[in-house]
Motif scaffolding. Sequence first.
Motif, mmCIF file in Angstrom:
data_model
loop_
_atom_site.group_PDB
_atom_site.id
_atom_site.type_symbol
_atom_site.label_atom_id
_atom_site.label_comp_id
_atom_site.label_asym_id
_atom_site.label_seq_id
_atom_site.Cartn_x
_atom_site.Cartn_y
_atom_site.Cartn_z
ATOM 1 N N ALA A 160 19.591 81.281 35.834
ATOM 2 C CA ALA A 160 18.581 80.761 34.909
ATOM 3 C C ALA A 160 17.783 79.634 35.563
ATOM 4 O O ALA A 160 16.571 79.507 35.360
ATOM 5 C CB ALA A 160 19.245 80.270 33.626
ATOM 6 N N ALA A 161 18.458 78.816 36.368
ATOM 7 C CA ALA A 161 17.753 77.734 37.065
ATOM 8 C C ALA A 161 16.733 78.277 38.054
ATOM 9 O O ALA A 161 15.626 77.745 38.184
ATOM 10 C CB ALA A 161 18.760 76.833 37.774
ATOM 11 N N ILE A 162 17.100 79.346 38.764
ATOM 12 C CA ILE A 162 16.152 79.979 39.689
ATOM 13 C C ILE A 162 14.927 80.471 38.937
ATOM 14 O O ILE A 162 13.781 80.272 39.361
ATOM 15 C CB ILE A 162 16.840 81.132 40.447
ATOM 16 N N GLY A 163 15.152 81.109 37.788
ATOM 17 C CA GLY A 163 14.026 81.596 36.997
ATOM 18 C C GLY A 163 13.188 80.479 36.423
ATOM 19 O O GLY A 163 11.948 80.524 36.467
ATOM 20 N N MET A 164 13.852 79.467 35.900
ATOM 21 C CA MET A 164 13.141 78.361 35.264
ATOM 22 C C MET A 164 12.253 77.635 36.270
ATOM 23 O O MET A 164 11.070 77.386 36.016
ATOM 24 C CB MET A 164 14.148 77.387 34.657
ATOM 25 N N VAL A 165 12.791 77.286 37.417
ATOM 26 C CA VAL A 165 12.045 76.493 38.393
ATOM 27 C C VAL A 165 10.948 77.315 39.058
ATOM 28 O O VAL A 165 9.862 76.800 39.351
ATOM 29 C CB VAL A 165 13.009 75.907 39.444
ATOM 30 N N ASN A 166 11.201 78.604 39.267
ATOM 31 C CA ASN A 166 10.233 79.449 39.962
ATOM 32 C C ASN A 166 9.302 80.206 39.015
ATOM 33 O O ASN A 166 8.515 81.040 39.471
ATOM 34 C CB ASN A 166 10.961 80.440 40.870
ATOM 35 N N GLN A 167 9.391 79.933 37.733
ATOM 36 C CA GLN A 167 8.504 80.540 36.733
ATOM 37 C C GLN A 167 8.540 82.062 36.807
ATOM 38 O O GLN A 167 7.507 82.729 36.798
ATOM 39 C CB GLN A 167 7.071 80.025 36.917
ATOM 40 N N VAL B 147 21.965 88.690 30.361
ATOM 41 C CA VAL B 147 21.563 87.330 29.990
ATOM 42 C C VAL B 147 20.336 86.974 30.823
ATOM 43 O O VAL B 147 20.365 87.067 32.057
ATOM 44 C CB VAL B 147 22.696 86.320 30.246
ATOM 45 N N LEU B 148 19.264 86.563 30.148
ATOM 46 C CA LEU B 148 17.961 86.395 30.786
ATOM 47 C C LEU B 148 17.455 84.968 30.730
ATOM 48 O O LEU B 148 17.850 84.186 29.862
ATOM 49 C CB LEU B 148 16.931 87.294 30.095
ATOM 50 N N CYS B 149 16.546 84.667 31.658
ATOM 51 C CA CYS B 149 15.692 83.492 31.581
ATOM 52 C C CYS B 149 14.262 83.969 31.760
ATOM 53 O O CYS B 149 13.996 84.827 32.599
ATOM 54 C CB CYS B 149 16.060 82.491 32.668
ATOM 55 N N ASN B 150 13.339 83.446 30.955
ATOM 56 C CA ASN B 150 11.932 83.885 30.999
ATOM 57 C C ASN B 150 11.802 85.385 30.725
ATOM 58 O O ASN B 150 11.068 86.099 31.429
ATOM 59 C CB ASN B 150 11.287 83.556 32.346
ATOM 60 N N ALA B 151 12.496 85.884 29.715
ATOM 61 C CA ALA B 151 12.418 87.307 29.395
ATOM 62 C C ALA B 151 10.998 87.690 28.981
ATOM 63 O O ALA B 151 10.397 87.018 28.144
ATOM 64 C CB ALA B 151 13.380 87.644 28.259
ATOM 65 N N CYS C 271 15.755 84.991 44.211
ATOM 66 C CA CYS C 271 14.609 84.071 44.189
ATOM 67 C C CYS C 271 13.293 84.810 44.356
ATOM 68 O O CYS C 271 12.236 84.299 43.962
ATOM 69 C CB CYS C 271 14.736 83.030 45.306
ATOM 70 N N VAL C 272 13.346 86.012 44.939
ATOM 71 C CA VAL C 272 12.104 86.725 45.245
ATOM 72 C C VAL C 272 12.064 88.138 44.679
ATOM 73 O O VAL C 272 11.064 88.829 44.828
ATOM 74 C CB VAL C 272 11.877 86.790 46.772
ATOM 75 N N CYS C 273 13.143 88.613 44.024
ATOM 76 C CA CYS C 273 13.140 89.975 43.494
ATOM 77 C C CYS C 273 12.688 89.974 42.048
ATOM 78 O O CYS C 273 12.357 88.946 41.473
ATOM 79 C CB CYS C 273 14.520 90.614 43.631
ATOM 80 N N SER C 274 12.711 91.161 41.436
ATOM 81 C CA SER C 274 12.213 91.287 40.076
ATOM 82 C C SER C 274 13.111 90.626 39.048
ATOM 83 O O SER C 274 12.632 90.007 38.109
ATOM 84 C CB SER C 274 12.064 92.766 39.711
ATOM 85 N N VAL C 275 14.401 90.797 39.197
ATOM 86 C CA VAL C 275 15.271 90.343 38.112
ATOM 87 C C VAL C 275 16.305 89.358 38.622
ATOM 88 O O VAL C 275 16.031 88.185 38.773
ATOM 89 C CB VAL C 275 15.948 91.539 37.404
ATOM 90 N N SER D 266 13.885 79.176 29.669
ATOM 91 C CA SER D 266 12.519 79.476 30.085
ATOM 92 C C SER D 266 11.958 78.274 30.824
ATOM 93 O O SER D 266 12.482 77.156 30.721
ATOM 94 C CB SER D 266 11.633 79.811 28.882
ATOM 95 N N THR D 267 10.885 78.505 31.558
ATOM 96 C CA THR D 267 10.238 77.417 32.282
ATOM 97 C C THR D 267 9.710 76.366 31.323
ATOM 98 O O THR D 267 9.717 75.166 31.631
ATOM 99 C CB THR D 267 9.097 77.971 33.153
#
Length: 454
Positions: free
Chosen positions: A390-397, A191-195, A362-366, A154-155
């Motif tokens: 996960a890094a894309i999700g973490m950094v981009n919140q 496998v998720l980041c920021n679920a 980087c710009v889609c939903s999932v 997560s972020t």
Amino acid sequence: MINIYEVLETNKMIEQENLDVRTITMGINLLDCVDSDVDALCRKIYDKITRLAKDLVKTGEDISKEYGIPIVNKRVSITPVSLVGGSACRTPEDYVKVAHALDRAAKEVGINFLGGYSAVVSKGMTHSDELLIRSIPQALAETERICSSVNVGSTKTGINMDAVRLMGEIILQTAERTKDKDSLGCAKLVVLCNAPDDNPFMAGAFHGVSEADAIINVGVSGPGVVKHALSQIRGASFEVLCETIKRTAFKITRVGQLVAQEASRRLGVPFGIIDLSLAPTPAVGDSVAEILEEIGLERAGAPGTTAALALLNDQVKKGGVMASSYVGGLSGAFIPVSEDQGMIDAVECGALTLEKLEAMTCVCSVGLDMIAIPGDTPATTISGIIADEAAIGMVNQKTTAVRIIPVVGKTVGDTVEFGGLLGYAPVMPVNSFGCGDFVNRIGRIPAPIHSFKN
């Protein structure tokens, strides 16, 4: 108030453009089922789900008939099982018993899928979390309707690389245990980041601990509707393009709002959120990739694809949030390969690669969703792919995810048939250079600097 006339306005969308409500999902809190005896735990879980969800399928069917709105799936999400089973489950096999109880309950109430065979381990794993994760391959091999997810980052907390490394191994084990079905078990594991706590879409759905005892979440769809609307304004300016997407998303979301309110009232369960994601199907004309092509790309994956997808996602959200006061879940555009005929075509003609899909996430939903890869892909490579997402999700919140399927016995150029809404997929090549020394480091990647907002 929403009235029937707003729904009648969408008749053409339903009849000709593949508009549907993709899912009514009932979230159920199972924390009050906790018991130190695994058999008692299973009995309590079965009893609660079958009691609360006994009318879910019938209610969805009744609403569909009365309003003429297709409601494709009726589902249940539950409290992450690692939180519920900690007192009773002392081995992975104990968790598999719980999975069987969940599967029996899902069959009894007639739902398509039950999500929440899950663990949230974004900063560290408890013993219970690890036992559940290690049980996933067997659980998914021995059940029909259970979906599993693991949140590894997560972020706010960073990325738990110990969990990322383990999930690479678990995905391969799941593929091996379900190899007689083209490794189908992996299609029910994400496998998720920021679920998010309130996601109605499988395989990543679970009922968060911040939610009420039971809620109704609705996921709408409608890529075909958006594509048709855009086909009427070919060559128009970006302003007209954006306004058209927003207006269309508004109408789609109003249909979901009506269904959500009716389901909530009839079931006596509070309304949670509308997830206004554009969720494609293998049906011709029901494709996010075809929307991108309607915007002006020769094929999804061509230069400009990420920008077009960013525009689409943003305008869908802007239109949808005006149609409902409670928008949540993921909300935007999904880009699963096997479930989107346009994506499949783009892969087969060489326009779309795994690396381009990663850029689009980087710009889609999932994230990287329903992607078939060679069955001999190393676990560390899969873990590296998970870490990247996960890094894309973490950094981009934002929420990102990986639902990747290493198909045992298949290689690049082969095609895998999953059936139904899961569609089929060409096996995609994976970068052959290793990342084992990186993945095998112990510990976690720290949260980014912009996470400190307290």
